[in-house]
Each structure stands twice: as structure tokens, then as C-alpha cells.
Design a protein around this motif. Structure first.
Motif, PDB file in Angstrom:
ATOM      1  N   ALA A 186       0.834  -1.210   0.000  1.00 33.14           N
ATOM      2  CA  ALA A 186       0.000   0.000   0.000  1.00 33.14           C
ATOM      3  C   ALA A 186       0.862   1.252   0.000  1.00 33.14           C
ATOM      4  O   ALA A 186       0.551   2.241  -0.680  1.00 33.14           O
ATOM      5  N   THR A 187       1.950   1.232   0.751  1.00 34.50           N
ATOM      6  CA  THR A 187       2.865   2.375   0.774  1.00 34.50           C
ATOM      7  C   THR A 187       3.479   2.609  -0.601  1.00 34.50           C
ATOM      8  O   THR A 187       3.559   3.750  -1.079  1.00 34.50           O
ATOM      9  N   GLY A 188       3.913   1.528  -1.251  1.00 30.89           N
ATOM     10  CA  GLY A 188       4.490   1.671  -2.578  1.00 30.89           C
ATOM     11  C   GLY A 188       3.512   2.226  -3.591  1.00 30.89           C
ATOM     12  O   GLY A 188       3.852   3.088  -4.406  1.00 30.89           O
ATOM     13  N   ILE A 189       2.276   1.731  -3.552  1.00 28.16           N
ATOM     14  CA  ILE A 189       1.251   2.210  -4.490  1.00 28.16           C
ATOM     15  C   ILE A 189       0.941   3.682  -4.238  1.00 28.16           C
ATOM     16  O   ILE A 189       0.909   4.503  -5.168  1.00 28.16           O
ATOM     17  N   ALA A 190       0.711   4.022  -2.978  1.00 29.62           N
ATOM     18  CA  ALA A 190       0.363   5.406  -2.637  1.00 29.62           C
ATOM     19  C   ALA A 190       1.494   6.370  -2.961  1.00 29.62           C
ATOM     20  O   ALA A 190       1.253   7.513  -3.378  1.00 29.62           O
ATOM     21  N   SER A 191       2.743   5.923  -2.789  1.00 27.72           N
ATOM     22  CA  SER A 191       3.878   6.810  -3.062  1.00 27.72           C
ATOM     23  C   SER A 191       4.017   7.126  -4.542  1.00 27.72           C
ATOM     24  O   SER A 191       4.685   8.090  -4.922  1.00 27.72           O
ATOM     25  N   ALA A 192       3.377   6.300  -5.396  1.00 29.28           N
ATOM     26  CA  ALA A 192       3.357   6.576  -6.831  1.00 29.28           C
ATOM     27  C   ALA A 192       2.182   7.469  -7.226  1.00 29.28           C
ATOM     28  O   ALA A 192       1.956   7.711  -8.413  1.00 29.28           O
ATOM     29  N   GLY A 193       1.419   7.918  -6.223  1.00 29.39           N
ATOM     30  CA  GLY A 193       0.295   8.812  -6.487  1.00 29.39           C
ATOM     31  C   GLY A 193      -0.980   8.102  -6.865  1.00 29.39           C
ATOM     32  O   GLY A 193      -1.875   8.700  -7.477  1.00 29.39           O
ATOM     33  N   VAL A 194      -1.112   6.842  -6.466  1.00 27.36           N
ATOM     34  CA  VAL A 194      -2.261   6.023  -6.849  1.00 27.36           C
ATOM     35  C   VAL A 194      -3.047   5.641  -5.597  1.00 27.36           C
ATOM     36  O   VAL A 194      -2.468   5.278  -4.573  1.00 27.36           O
ATOM     37  N   ASP A 195      -4.387   5.738  -5.677  1.00 27.74           N
ATOM     38  CA  ASP A 195      -5.240   5.353  -4.557  1.00 27.74           C
ATOM     39  C   ASP A 195      -5.273   3.831  -4.395  1.00 27.74           C
ATOM     40  O   ASP A 195      -5.091   3.083  -5.359  1.00 27.74           O
ATOM     41  N   VAL A 196      -5.539   3.382  -3.167  1.00 21.80           N
ATOM     42  CA  VAL A 196      -5.510   1.964  -2.844  1.00 21.80           C
ATOM     43  C   VAL A 196      -6.874   1.518  -2.329  1.00 21.80           C
ATOM     44  O   VAL A 196      -7.402   2.090  -1.369  1.00 21.80           O
ATOM     45  N   ASP A 197      -7.447   0.505  -2.983  1.00 23.63           N
ATOM     46  CA  ASP A 197      -8.658  -0.161  -2.486  1.00 23.63           C
ATOM     47  C   ASP A 197      -8.209  -1.398  -1.721  1.00 23.63           C
ATOM     48  O   ASP A 197      -7.780  -2.391  -2.322  1.00 23.63           O
ATOM     49  N   ARG A 198      -8.293  -1.372  -0.396  1.00 26.54           N
ATOM     50  CA  ARG A 198      -7.813  -2.490   0.411  1.00 26.54           C
ATOM     51  C   ARG A 198      -8.955  -3.463   0.671  1.00 26.54           C
ATOM     52  O   ARG A 198      -9.936  -3.140   1.344  1.00 26.54           O
ATOM     53  N   LEU A 199      -8.823  -4.674   0.107  1.00 25.16           N
ATOM     54  CA  LEU A 199      -9.886  -5.679   0.188  1.00 25.16           C
ATOM     55  C   LEU A 199      -9.764  -6.554   1.424  1.00 25.16           C
ATOM     56  O   LEU A 199     -10.719  -7.250   1.768  1.00 25.16           O
ATOM     57  N   GLY A 200      -8.608  -6.549   2.062  1.00 28.66           N
ATOM     58  CA  GLY A 200      -8.393  -7.420   3.209  1.00 28.66           C
ATOM     59  C   GLY A 200      -8.099  -8.841   2.773  1.00 28.66           C
ATOM     60  O   GLY A 200      -7.528  -9.081   1.708  1.00 28.66           O
ATOM     61  N   VAL A 201      -8.494  -9.823   3.601  1.00 31.55           N
ATOM     62  CA  VAL A 201      -8.236 -11.236   3.318  1.00 31.55           C
ATOM     63  C   VAL A 201      -9.341 -11.768   2.413  1.00 31.55           C
ATOM     64  O   VAL A 201     -10.506 -11.854   2.811  1.00 31.55           O
ATOM     65  N   VAL A 202      -8.977 -12.130   1.199  1.00 34.78           N
ATOM     66  CA  VAL A 202      -9.939 -12.665   0.222  1.00 34.78           C
ATOM     67  C   VAL A 202      -9.249 -13.755  -0.591  1.00 34.78           C
ATOM     68  O   VAL A 202      -8.035 -13.715  -0.782  1.00 34.78           O
ATOM     69  N   PRO A 203      -9.996 -14.736  -1.094  1.00 36.84           N
ATOM     70  CA  PRO A 203      -9.414 -15.685  -2.038  1.00 36.84           C
ATOM     71  C   PRO A 203      -8.932 -14.962  -3.294  1.00 36.84           C
ATOM     72  O   PRO A 203      -9.487 -13.917  -3.680  1.00 36.84           O
ATOM     73  N   THR A 204      -7.935 -15.527  -3.933  1.00 36.61           N
ATOM     74  CA  THR A 204      -7.448 -14.922  -5.181  1.00 36.61           C
ATOM     75  C   THR A 204      -8.567 -14.720  -6.198  1.00 36.61           C
ATOM     76  O   THR A 204      -8.660 -13.647  -6.809  1.00 36.61           O
ATOM     77  N   PRO A 205      -9.457 -15.703  -6.448  1.00 37.02           N
ATOM     78  CA  PRO A 205     -10.521 -15.448  -7.433  1.00 37.02           C
ATOM     79  C   PRO A 205     -11.477 -14.335  -7.019  1.00 37.02           C
ATOM     80  O   PRO A 205     -12.054 -13.671  -7.887  1.00 37.02           O
ATOM     81  N   ALA A 206     -11.649 -14.090  -5.724  1.00 39.33           N
ATOM     82  CA  ALA A 206     -12.482 -12.966  -5.284  1.00 39.33           C
ATOM     83  C   ALA A 206     -11.805 -11.648  -5.584  1.00 39.33           C
ATOM     84  O   ALA A 206     -12.453 -10.672  -5.998  1.00 39.33           O
ATOM     85  N   ALA A 207     -10.494 -11.582  -5.380  1.00 38.10           N
ATOM     86  CA  ALA A 207      -9.754 -10.367  -5.701  1.00 38.10           C
ATOM     87  C   ALA A 207      -9.787 -10.094  -7.197  1.00 38.10           C
ATOM     88  O   ALA A 207      -9.964  -8.946  -7.638  1.00 38.10           O
ATOM     89  N   VAL A 208      -9.627 -11.145  -7.999  1.00 41.79           N
ATOM     90  CA  VAL A 208      -9.661 -11.001  -9.455  1.00 41.79           C
ATOM     91  C   VAL A 208     -11.034 -10.516  -9.910  1.00 41.79           C
ATOM     92  O   VAL A 208     -11.142  -9.650 -10.793  1.00 41.79           O
ATOM     93  N   ARG A 209     -12.102 -11.067  -9.313  1.00 40.55           N
ATOM     94  CA  ARG A 209     -13.455 -10.609  -9.660  1.00 40.55           C
ATOM     95  C   ARG A 209     -13.616  -9.127  -9.366  1.00 40.55           C
ATOM     96  O   ARG A 209     -14.205  -8.380 -10.160  1.00 40.55           O
TER      97      ARG A 209
END
Length: 453
Positions: free
Chosen positions: A56-79
Motif C-alpha cells: 500500500a505504501t508503494g502504491i500510494a507513493s506513486a500517487g495512486v489510490d488503494v482499495d484495500r480488500l483485506g483477506v480474500v481468495p485470489t478469485p475474489a480479488a480477481v473478480r
């Protein structure tokens, strides 16, 4: 690629994989994507929160917002990535041991990045040509709480819920303390199944068993099937993108057999399926009977996904694909391995046939599979092992395939030797109709590699 292997980048936490490295990977990805937002998810590993914070720090430092999903299965994150049209960073080591963690990158189309895009991220990382946001332009964070619920709802709408419920099935489920513990028990109950569980508490120490759903790790599930008189057992890996099955007697079902059964149901004449170079003869036989084409790739989901997309671009139909490790794709649903969805498709098959698991998979039995691992300590030792494998293959009286490592086909059996893409191991796979034949083939290769030390 030096950094990204067959399924992202992975390593032992605190050794090969550090928070600083994860930060740089995420920052490089955010730089290459040119996106306003990036989704961030993780599995249950004890180091997951730490690495997700670093990402999250790396993404934000590039000027990009972060949607934090928490603990999810990989297919849920992909969806979520596909639905929100945002790329994603997934902190997961999938089936690897508890001390491992890793990073997987997903595009805004909800598909793992292909090799060419991964290479761009890698080039940015190695050259350190990161985007650096000014103090007043760093990214914001939003916590997303419904990614798992939305994932389950979509699956319920995508399978034959009525047929499964009418079959009155009892499912014994082992999520292996992974992310699937948050979604799969409820999903299978919503399908109308009676569900009993083991290792269903999310726990990054994986106290009940290691994350990889191989036979030796799944004794508890076999016992649960027998104790509960269940119709089927289903096991996941750490990020729930795999499904391995047990039959109604509590016996392990080879992943190659369940893949063949699902492929036989899904393939028609003129279709194409994609599998890795360690493909079982079972799937070869299914394709020949169905009049379908089998395409082989190097091992790993990234390679299979890349080939499926190429086939789509050429107008080919690819209704099912995958590997015999429980990682099955149903590309018409979504181009991701999905343990829960694969489980539901297998339940559809049981409901449709009205027969027990043992009968459904019996046409795909009669083969014996052996897998051995040869560990190495450094690059020099790996080079010696691979040189020995090449010499062994050159001297063998067999048909060679070098798509990924060395596969030797003997007509009645085959053996494959290749380096793991995620662990310091050289893997040896063998298959034959005779168990002793398979074991001897694998042992012969291991002896040749051991002699090279």
C-alpha cells in the motif's frame, strides 16, 4: 524474467521476500499501470498484513489510490478487479509453506498480467524508474468490505444451484486455514449442501496442515468424509484457487482424474483445452475422444492464461483448461483458477450423473503418478542439476519435449524434470499404468541428479 516466475514472485518472508522488496514491486506496478486506483488483497499468512502495508505504501507513493480488500481468495480479488476495472496487487504464496509469501499482479481486466506486461514491471523495478508523487498527490486508502460477499453472490448465479440442491449432497470441506475459509463454507451451504468442515479457521500458522492440498496433507479430510458419511470431500490451498477432491469412501482423487472428468463434461468437437507440460495421459485421452485439441504450455497459471488469450484472439473456444494440481480454469466464467467454482462444477457433474464420486472418476483411473523434489542450495548447484537432467534426457530412449524442462515420453509412461518456479527445488514427475514403473522412472532421474552434486 528474473523476478516473476510461473505464478508471480515468492520467497521465504524476511529472507528472499522483504517488505522493502514488496514495496518496490508494488510501486513499479503502479508506475507501469498508469491507473488512478489499485486493488490490494492478501491471504491469511502471518506476514500478509505486513506485506500488504508495504505494498500500500508503494502504491500510494506513486500517487495512486488503494482499495484495500483485506483477506480474500485470489478469485475474489480477481473478480473485484474486473468489476471495478482496476488492476490489483495480491499478497499471497498460494500453496507454498507457511513461511513463504509472495506477490501476484492482476490487470484491470481481471486477468493475471501476461509475460510482456510483467517484464515491463520488472524493467521498471530493476531500473528504479518509479513514479514519485509530490507530498500533496500521494494516494488515498479506501477499505472495501464486500469483495467476498460479491464473489459468492456471482458464483451462486453462475452455477446450476437448483440441480445441486436437489441432489441433497453432503460436502466435507477443508479450506486449509486459508482465505477460502471465509467464503467456501457459506457458498456450498447456499448451494443447498450440508457442509461439514475441518481446518476452517483462518490462521496463517496453518496449524492443521500445510497449505498445499496434496494427498499427504489431507488425512483429516479423508477421515471427515468417512465420519460424516459425506458424498464428496473438497480441499483448497492457501488462496483457494485450487480444488482437490475425495470420493464418498474418503479416498483421495487424483487431480488429473478430476480435471479429466470436468474436461470430458465441458469439451466438444472443435474445442481447445490448455494444460501444462506435465499433463496426464488422462486428459490426452479425453481430448481424443471428444475431438478436441490439446495445447501444452510451460507449468504455471501465467503461461496457461497467456495461451488461452492467444487462442481466444484466434477465435478458438476454450471452455475448460488447467493443471492436475487442482487448478482448473473455466474461462467462459472468468479467466482465473477458482477452487470454490471448480468445486461447484464438480457438484453439478455429480448431480447430473446421479452417481457417486468413485463412479464418476473411475473412467480416468488406472494411472499412477509420482512426484519427487530435489532441493538445491545455490545457483551453482541448480546449474549442475539441470546439466545432469539435460544429459539424462539426451541419452534416454524416449520422445523428448522441452517446452518446460525435459519431458520424456516412453509410450507406456512419461517422466518430466524441471526447476520449480517458486521454491529452490527441481521437481520430478512421472506417470505410468504400473506403479513400480512410475516410481522407477522418477527414481532413475533423481539418482542421476543426485550424482551430479
Amino acid at each position: 524474467m528474473k523476478i516473476f516466475g510461473s505464478s508471480g514472485t515468492r520467497g521465504v518472508a524476511g529472507e528472499e521476500l522483504t517488505p522493502e522488496f514488496v514495496l518496490r514491486v508494488a510501486k513499479a506496478a503502479a508506475t507501469v499501470w498508469d491507473a488512478d486506483r489499485v486493488a490490494l488483497a492478501r491471504d491469511t499468512r502471518t506476514t500478509g498484513a505486513m506485506f500488504a502495508d508495504a505494498a500500500a505504501t508503494g502504491i500510494a507513493s506513486a500517487g495512486v489510490d488503494v482499495d484495500r480488500l483485506g483477506v480474500v481468495p485470489t478469485p475474489a480479488a480477481v473478480r473485484y478487479c474486473e468489476a471495478a476495472a482496476v488492476p490489483g496487487v495480491l499478497v499471497t504464496a498460494s500453496h507454498n509453506p507457511p513461511e513463504y509469501n509472495g506477490v501476484k499482479l492482476v490487470g484491470a481486466d481481471g486477468v493475471e498480467l501476461p509475460v510482456d506486461r510483467l517484464e515491463r514491471v520488472e524493467e521498471t523495478l530493476l531500473a528504479e524508474t518509479f513514479a514519485d508523487a509530490a507530498w500533496d498527490e500521494v494516494g488515498d486508502t479506501t477499505h472495501v468490505h464486500d469483495a467476498n460477499a460479491d464473489y459468492v453472490e456471482e458464483m451462486l448465479a453462475s452455477v446450476d444451484r437448483e440441480a445441486i440442491a436437489a441432489a441433497g449432497l453432503t460436502v466435507a470441506l477443508d479450506p486449509g486455514h486459508g482465505a477460502g475459509a471465509l467464503t467456501s463454507p457459506g457458498f456450498f451451504r447456499e448451494l443447498g449442501c450440508e457442509v461439514v468442515t475441518v481446518n476452517a479457521q483462518p490462521d496463517g500458522h496453518f496449524p492443521g496442515r500445510d497449505p498445499e492440498p496434496v494427498e499427504g496433507n489431507l488425512d483429516d479430510l479423508g477421515r471427515l468424509v468417512r465420519a460424516a458419511d459425506a458424498d464428496v470431500g473438497i480441499a483448497h490451498d492457501g488462496d483457494a484457487d485450487r480444488a482437490i477432491f475425495f470420493d464418498e469412501r474418503g479416498d483421495y482423487v487424483e487431480g488429473d482424474a478430476s480435471l479429466a472428468a470436468l474436461a470430458a463434461r465441458g469439451l466438444s468437437a472443435g474445442d481447445t483445452t490448455v494444460a501444462a507440460v506435465n499433463v496426464s495421459q488422462r486428459l490426452v485421452d479425453v481430448c481424443e475422444e471428444a475431438g478436441a485439441t490439446l495445447e501444452l504450455t510451460p507449468i504455471g497459471s501465467t503461461n496457461i492464461i497467456t495461451r488461452i488469450r492467444e487462442l481466444w484472439a484466434a477465435g478458438e473456444s476454450v471452455p475448460v483448461a488447467g493443471e492436475g494440481n487442482g487448478g482448473v480454469f473455466f474461462p467462459d466464467h472468468r479467466l482465473v483458477r477458482d477452487g470454490a467454482f471448480t468445486g461447484a462444477k464438480f457438484l453439478e457433474l455429480l448431480a447430473e450423473r446421479g452417481r457417486p464420486v468413485s463412479d464418476v472418476v473411475s473412467p480416468y483411473g488406472g494411472y499412477y503418478n509420482v512426484r519427487l523434489n530435489v532441493e538445491y542450495g545455490d545457483q551453482a548447484e541448480l546449474d549442475a542439476l539441470l546439466e545432469a537432467a539435460e544429459s539424462y534426457a539426451a541419452a534416454a530412449d524416449a520422445r523428448p519435449t522441452t517446452i518446460d524442462g525435459h519431458r520424456l515420453d516412453y509410450g507406456d509412461a512419461w517422466v518430466l524434470v524441471r526447476p520449480s518456479g517458486t521454491e529452490p527445488k527441481v521437481r520430478i514427475y512421472a506417470e505410468a499404468r504400473d506403479r513400480n514403473r512410475a516410481e522407477r522412472l522418477a527414481e532413475n532421474v533423481r539418482e542421476a541428479l543426485d550424482a551430479a552434486r
